[in-house]
Enzyme design. Structure first.
Site, PDB file in Angstrom:
ATOM      1  N   LYS A  76       0.829  -1.217   0.000  1.00 28.82           N
ATOM      2  CA  LYS A  76       0.000   0.000   0.000  1.00 28.82           C
ATOM      3  C   LYS A  76       0.861   1.264   0.000  1.00 28.82           C
ATOM      4  O   LYS A  76       0.659   2.166  -0.803  1.00 28.82           O
ATOM      5  CB  LYS A  76      -0.924   0.030   1.246  1.00 28.82           C
ATOM      6  N   ARG A 111      -9.709   0.065   9.034  1.00 23.83           N
ATOM      7  CA  ARG A 111      -9.225  -1.288   9.329  1.00 23.83           C
ATOM      8  C   ARG A 111     -10.199  -2.080  10.171  1.00 23.83           C
ATOM      9  O   ARG A 111      -9.916  -3.227  10.517  1.00 23.83           O
ATOM     10  CB  ARG A 111      -7.884  -1.206  10.044  1.00 23.83           C
ATOM     11  N   ARG A 157      11.660  -5.286   4.934  1.00 22.05           N
ATOM     12  CA  ARG A 157      11.335  -3.859   4.706  1.00 22.05           C
ATOM     13  C   ARG A 157      12.327  -2.967   5.447  1.00 22.05           C
ATOM     14  O   ARG A 157      12.582  -3.154   6.629  1.00 22.05           O
ATOM     15  CB  ARG A 157       9.904  -3.579   5.180  1.00 22.05           C
ATOM     16  N   ARG A 207      11.241  -1.311  10.953  1.00 22.77           N
ATOM     17  CA  ARG A 207      10.162  -0.993  11.894  1.00 22.77           C
ATOM     18  C   ARG A 207      10.115  -2.023  13.009  1.00 22.77           C
ATOM     19  O   ARG A 207      10.232  -3.209  12.759  1.00 22.77           O
ATOM     20  CB  ARG A 207       8.821  -0.960  11.144  1.00 22.77           C
ATOM     21  N   ARG A 225      -0.177  -9.167  13.653  1.00 25.77           N
ATOM     22  CA  ARG A 225      -0.734  -8.136  12.766  1.00 25.77           C
ATOM     23  C   ARG A 225      -1.503  -8.777  11.623  1.00 25.77           C
ATOM     24  O   ARG A 225      -2.585  -8.316  11.256  1.00 25.77           O
ATOM     25  CB  ARG A 225       0.384  -7.254  12.198  1.00 25.77           C
TER      26      ARG A 225
HETATM   27  P1  ADP Z   1       2.164  -1.897   3.214  1.00 27.65           P
HETATM   28  O1  ADP Z   1       2.166  -0.378   3.177  1.00 27.65           O
HETATM   29  O2  ADP Z   1       0.980  -2.484   2.502  1.00 27.65           O
HETATM   30  O3  ADP Z   1       2.350  -2.466   4.587  1.00 27.65           O
HETATM   31  P2  ADP Z   1       4.748  -1.621   1.836  1.00 27.65           P
HETATM   32  O4  ADP Z   1       4.416  -0.766   0.662  1.00 27.65           O
HETATM   33  O5  ADP Z   1       5.488  -0.980   2.962  1.00 27.65           O
HETATM   34  O6  ADP Z   1       3.429  -2.388   2.360  1.00 27.65           O
HETATM   35  O7  ADP Z   1       5.575  -2.889   1.292  1.00 27.65           O
HETATM   36  C1  ADP Z   1       6.087  -3.870   2.207  1.00 27.65           C
HETATM   37  C2  ADP Z   1       7.471  -4.311   1.739  1.00 27.65           C
HETATM   38  O8  ADP Z   1       7.349  -5.051   0.524  1.00 27.65           O
HETATM   39  C3  ADP Z   1       8.426  -3.144   1.442  1.00 27.65           C
HETATM   40  O9  ADP Z   1       9.727  -3.518   1.835  1.00 27.65           O
HETATM   41  C4  ADP Z   1       8.313  -2.971  -0.075  1.00 27.65           C
HETATM   42  O10 ADP Z   1       9.531  -2.470  -0.637  1.00 27.65           O
HETATM   43  C5  ADP Z   1       8.047  -4.396  -0.539  1.00 27.65           C
HETATM   44  N1  ADP Z   1       7.130  -4.462  -1.693  1.00 27.65           N
HETATM   45  C6  ADP Z   1       6.079  -3.647  -1.971  1.00 27.65           C
HETATM   46  N2  ADP Z   1       5.451  -4.026  -3.101  1.00 27.65           N
HETATM   47  C7  ADP Z   1       6.118  -5.132  -3.551  1.00 27.65           C
HETATM   48  C8  ADP Z   1       5.985  -6.002  -4.692  1.00 27.65           C
HETATM   49  N3  ADP Z   1       5.002  -5.814  -5.582  1.00 27.65           N
HETATM   50  N4  ADP Z   1       6.857  -7.025  -4.815  1.00 27.65           N
HETATM   51  C9  ADP Z   1       7.853  -7.220  -3.903  1.00 27.65           C
HETATM   52  N5  ADP Z   1       8.050  -6.440  -2.817  1.00 27.65           N
HETATM   53  C10 ADP Z   1       7.199  -5.406  -2.649  1.00 27.65           C
HETATM   54  P1  AMP Z   2       0.719   0.423   9.014  1.00 24.65           P
HETATM   55  O1  AMP Z   2       1.823   1.423   8.890  1.00 24.65           O
HETATM   56  O2  AMP Z   2      -0.473   0.782   8.180  1.00 24.65           O
HETATM   57  O3  AMP Z   2       1.191  -0.991   8.792  1.00 24.65           O
HETATM   58  O4  AMP Z   2       0.224   0.505  10.527  1.00 24.65           O
HETATM   59  C1  AMP Z   2       1.088   0.205  11.602  1.00 24.65           C
HETATM   60  C2  AMP Z   2       0.270  -0.027  12.873  1.00 24.65           C
HETATM   61  O5  AMP Z   2      -0.429   1.187  13.237  1.00 24.65           O
HETATM   62  C3  AMP Z   2      -0.824  -1.086  12.753  1.00 24.65           C
HETATM   63  O6  AMP Z   2      -0.336  -2.410  12.956  1.00 24.65           O
HETATM   64  C4  AMP Z   2      -1.782  -0.647  13.878  1.00 24.65           C
HETATM   65  O7  AMP Z   2      -1.283  -1.022  15.159  1.00 24.65           O
HETATM   66  C5  AMP Z   2      -1.712   0.870  13.778  1.00 24.65           C
HETATM   67  N1  AMP Z   2      -2.747   1.361  12.843  1.00 24.65           N
HETATM   68  C6  AMP Z   2      -2.537   1.909  11.610  1.00 24.65           C
HETATM   69  N2  AMP Z   2      -3.714   2.217  11.030  1.00 24.65           N
HETATM   70  C7  AMP Z   2      -4.689   1.837  11.895  1.00 24.65           C
HETATM   71  C8  AMP Z   2      -6.100   1.849  11.863  1.00 24.65           C
HETATM   72  N3  AMP Z   2      -6.778   2.300  10.810  1.00 24.65           N
HETATM   73  N4  AMP Z   2      -6.768   1.381  12.959  1.00 24.65           N
HETATM   74  C9  AMP Z   2      -6.105   0.928  14.038  1.00 24.65           C
HETATM   75  N5  AMP Z   2      -4.778   0.846  14.117  1.00 24.65           N
HETATM   76  C10 AMP Z   2      -4.065   1.300  13.063  1.00 24.65           C
END
Ligand code: ADP
Ligand code: AMP
Length: 214
Positions: A13, A89, A128, A157, A168
């Site tokens: 995302k 969420r 990541r 993270r 999660r």
């Molecule tokens: P989200 O915001 O949904 O938690 P991220 O955009 O942070 O996910 O992506 C999670 C990890 O996967 C990051 O390290 C990113 O670089 C990697 N990633 C994102 N999209 C892809 C993809 N299509 N293929 C492989 N790795 C990806």
């Molecule tokens: P994210 O960066 O989207 O992966 O979010 C990291 C963490 O923040 C999640 O695992 C939750 O603990 C908290 N969080 C983010 N968005 C929400 C949401 N919409 N509702 C509740 N917790 C959230």
């Protein structure tokens, strides 16, 4: 244009959101980023959020709904539109968002739903890395920073540790389906194949957004 981007943790995302913001100029609203900023600033809300985030749990709805409502009411949103990332969420958050948007006279144009095979997510999240200075997200293997890079310039993270990731994923899988169904009933959902290269995912995302623009 007013959009949601949905998908499990690690679906991509944030990665796609930053490309969408560059290409279409919408405001990126990531509740995860907002909580991490509050944690870094050690605000009262940040301390509360941390107690949930560190365990892989969701921050309570009242808190999360409140920060989104405040952000959506800011002036730039009406001008630029928005991309909400990581919210809603829970189904309760989805109902709260419906109410907030209707109070503000804003309509949602679409929900980009990034579908991935959950078995790939542990690997995505454990690799990541985030650039300290810019906040940009990379992956040690799938999307490494260009050239020789200094590992100290990047961090992992806390909630990407395997113990927390499992919780999660469980929490998000359990909560996710009713939310997507809610938006499917409104005819707003566009499913995107997330198990492909980052740039190929973005090509598909662009097609969807361009079709909404016309
Ligand atoms: P989200 O915001 O949904 O938690 P991220 O955009 O942070 O996910 O992506 C999670 C990890 O996967 C990051 O390290 C990113 O670089 C990697 N990633 C994102 N999209 C892809 C993809 N299509 N293929 C492989 N790795 C990806
Ligand atoms: P994210 O960066 O989207 O992966 O979010 C990291 C963490 O923040 C999640 O695992 C939750 O603990 C908290 N969080 C983010 N968005 C929400 C949401 N919409 N509702 C509740 N917790 C959230």
């Amino acid at each position: 244009m007013n959009l949601l981007i949905m998908g499990l943790p690690g679906a991509g995302k944030g990665t796609q959101a930053s490309k969408i913001v560059d290409a279409f100029g919408v405001a990126h609203i990531s509740t995860g980023d907002m909580f991490r900023a509050a944690m870094a600033n050690q605000t009262e809300m940040g301390t509360l959020a941390k107690s949930f985030i560190d365990k892989g749990e969701l921050v309570p709805d009242e808190v999360t709904n409140g920060i989104v409502k405040e952000r959506l009411a800011e002036n730039d949103i009406a001008e630029k539109g928005f991309l909400l990332d990581g919210y809603p969420r829970t189904i309760e958050q989805a109902f709260a968002l419906d109410q907030t948007l209707s109070d503000l006279g804003i309509e949602l144009d679409g929900v980009i739903n990034i579908e991935v095979d959950p078995s790939c997510l542990l690997e995505r999240l454990s690799g990541r890395i985030i650039h300290r200075e810019t906040g940009e997200t990379f992956h040690k293997v799938f999307n490494p920073p260009v050239g020789d890079y200094n590992e100290d310039d990047y961090y992992q993270r806390e909630d990407d540790k395997p113990e927390t990731v499992k919780r999660r994923l469980d929490v998000n899988i359990a909560q996710g389906e009713p939310i997507i169904n809610h938006y499917r009933e409104k005819g707003l959902v566009f499913d995107i194949e997330g198990n492909q290269d980052i740039n190929d995912v973005f090509e598909d995302v662009k097609k969807v957004i361009s079709s909404l623009n016309n």
